[in-house]
Design a protein around this motif. Structure first.
Motif, PDB file in Angstrom:
ATOM      1  N   TYR A 184      21.535  21.484  69.537  1.00  0.00           N
ATOM      2  CA  TYR A 184      20.860  22.562  70.318  1.00  0.00           C
ATOM      3  C   TYR A 184      21.065  23.988  69.672  1.00  0.00           C
ATOM      4  O   TYR A 184      20.123  24.646  69.481  1.00  0.00           O
ATOM      5  N   VAL A 185      22.404  24.342  69.775  1.00  0.00           N
ATOM      6  CA  VAL A 185      22.599  25.810  69.094  1.00  0.00           C
ATOM      7  C   VAL A 185      22.351  26.005  67.882  1.00  0.00           C
ATOM      8  O   VAL A 185      21.753  26.980  67.495  1.00  0.00           O
ATOM      9  N   ALA A 186      22.559  25.133  66.922  1.00  0.00           N
ATOM     10  CA  ALA A 186      22.229  25.065  65.542  1.00  0.00           C
ATOM     11  C   ALA A 186      20.810  25.180  65.307  1.00  0.00           C
ATOM     12  O   ALA A 186      20.488  25.841  64.507  1.00  0.00           O
ATOM     13  N   LYS A 187      19.857  24.515  66.019  1.00  0.00           N
ATOM     14  CA  LYS A 187      18.597  24.544  66.048  1.00  0.00           C
ATOM     15  C   LYS A 187      17.993  25.946  66.442  1.00  0.00           C
ATOM     16  O   LYS A 187      17.093  26.467  65.513  1.00  0.00           O
ATOM     17  N   LYS A 188      18.465  26.491  67.499  1.00  0.00           N
ATOM     18  CA  LYS A 188      18.089  27.699  67.962  1.00  0.00           C
ATOM     19  C   LYS A 188      18.558  28.845  66.863  1.00  0.00           C
ATOM     20  O   LYS A 188      17.661  29.784  66.614  1.00  0.00           O
ATOM     21  N   ALA A 189      19.701  28.807  66.371  1.00  0.00           N
ATOM     22  CA  ALA A 189      20.214  29.754  65.341  1.00  0.00           C
ATOM     23  C   ALA A 189      19.360  29.559  63.988  1.00  0.00           C
ATOM     24  O   ALA A 189      18.915  30.671  63.520  1.00  0.00           O
ATOM     25  N   GLU A 190      19.110  28.563  63.801  1.00  0.00           N
ATOM     26  CA  GLU A 190      18.236  28.227  62.441  1.00  0.00           C
ATOM     27  C   GLU A 190      16.800  28.721  62.872  1.00  0.00           C
ATOM     28  O   GLU A 190      16.236  29.290  61.905  1.00  0.00           O
ATOM     29  N   GLN A 191      16.077  28.677  63.913  1.00  0.00           N
ATOM     30  CA  GLN A 191      14.927  29.065  64.226  1.00  0.00           C
ATOM     31  C   GLN A 191      14.950  30.662  64.218  1.00  0.00           C
ATOM     32  O   GLN A 191      13.977  31.313  63.567  1.00  0.00           O
ATOM     33  N   LYS A 192      15.765  31.145  64.690  1.00  0.00           N
ATOM     34  CA  LYS A 192      15.970  32.693  64.757  1.00  0.00           C
ATOM     35  C   LYS A 192      16.142  33.157  63.470  1.00  0.00           C
ATOM     36  O   LYS A 192      15.388  34.167  62.946  1.00  0.00           O
ATOM     37  N   PHE A 193      17.181  32.663  62.614  1.00  0.00           N
ATOM     38  CA  PHE A 193      17.453  33.200  61.262  1.00  0.00           C
ATOM     39  C   PHE A 193      16.343  33.036  60.332  1.00  0.00           C
ATOM     40  O   PHE A 193      15.919  33.661  59.426  1.00  0.00           O
ATOM     41  N   GLY A 194      15.739  31.482  60.585  1.00  0.00           N
ATOM     42  CA  GLY A 194      14.560  31.317  59.684  1.00  0.00           C
ATOM     43  C   GLY A 194      13.413  32.262  59.870  1.00  0.00           C
ATOM     44  O   GLY A 194      12.802  32.552  59.062  1.00  0.00           O
ATOM     45  N   GLY A 195      13.337  32.592  61.078  1.00  0.00           N
ATOM     46  CA  GLY A 195      12.161  33.571  61.537  1.00  0.00           C
ATOM     47  C   GLY A 195      12.272  34.697  60.647  1.00  0.00           C
ATOM     48  O   GLY A 195      11.201  35.387  60.377  1.00  0.00           O
ATOM     49  N   GLN A 196      13.404  35.297  60.892  1.00  0.00           N
ATOM     50  CA  GLN A 196      13.664  36.730  60.217  1.00  0.00           C
ATOM     51  C   GLN A 196      13.392  36.611  58.582  1.00  0.00           C
ATOM     52  O   GLN A 196      13.137  37.594  58.020  1.00  0.00           O
ATOM     53  N   PHE A 197      13.888  35.393  58.062  1.00  0.00           N
ATOM     54  CA  PHE A 197      13.832  35.452  56.866  1.00  0.00           C
ATOM     55  C   PHE A 197      12.379  35.208  56.201  1.00  0.00           C
ATOM     56  O   PHE A 197      11.873  35.645  55.415  1.00  0.00           O
TER      57      PHE A 197
END
Length: 93
Positions: A38-51
């Motif tokens: 869950y934490v990895a998925k949220k971090a991926e969404q956050k960083f992916g959105g910035q990218f």
């Protein structure tokens, strides 16, 4: 009045502490992978959105044979011949 701890009360306290400790260990082995996903998925969404925010949009499709110039080269290119200054030094033994 002074009260003394009984041996059964002490053993019960130790038993409760051990049960809670091992219960937390067992539950963490079960729920830790789920929590980490869950934490990895949220971090991926956050960083992916910035990218994706900084990515350039896809170029438009062009017809075959059509010419377009994206960037004009700078006509005024000057090179600076003076790169730095020479510093004289002496070696000390």
């Amino acid at each position: 009045m002074l009260q003394y701890a009984s041996l059964t009360g002490f053993l019960r306290t130790i038993l409760i502490i051990l049960l809670v400790w091992y219960g937390i260990k067992i539950l963490s082995r079960i729920f830790a992978p789920v929590l980490m996903r869950y934490v990895a998925k949220k971090a991926e969404q956050k960083f992916g959105g910035q990218f994706n925010q900084y990515q350039q949009p896809e170029p438009k499709k062009k017809k075959e044979g059509e010419i377009s110039i994206d960037k004009m080269p700078n006509e005024k290119t000057s090179s600076n011949k003076k790169v730095g200054e020479y510093v004289d030094y002496e070696e000390i033994d």
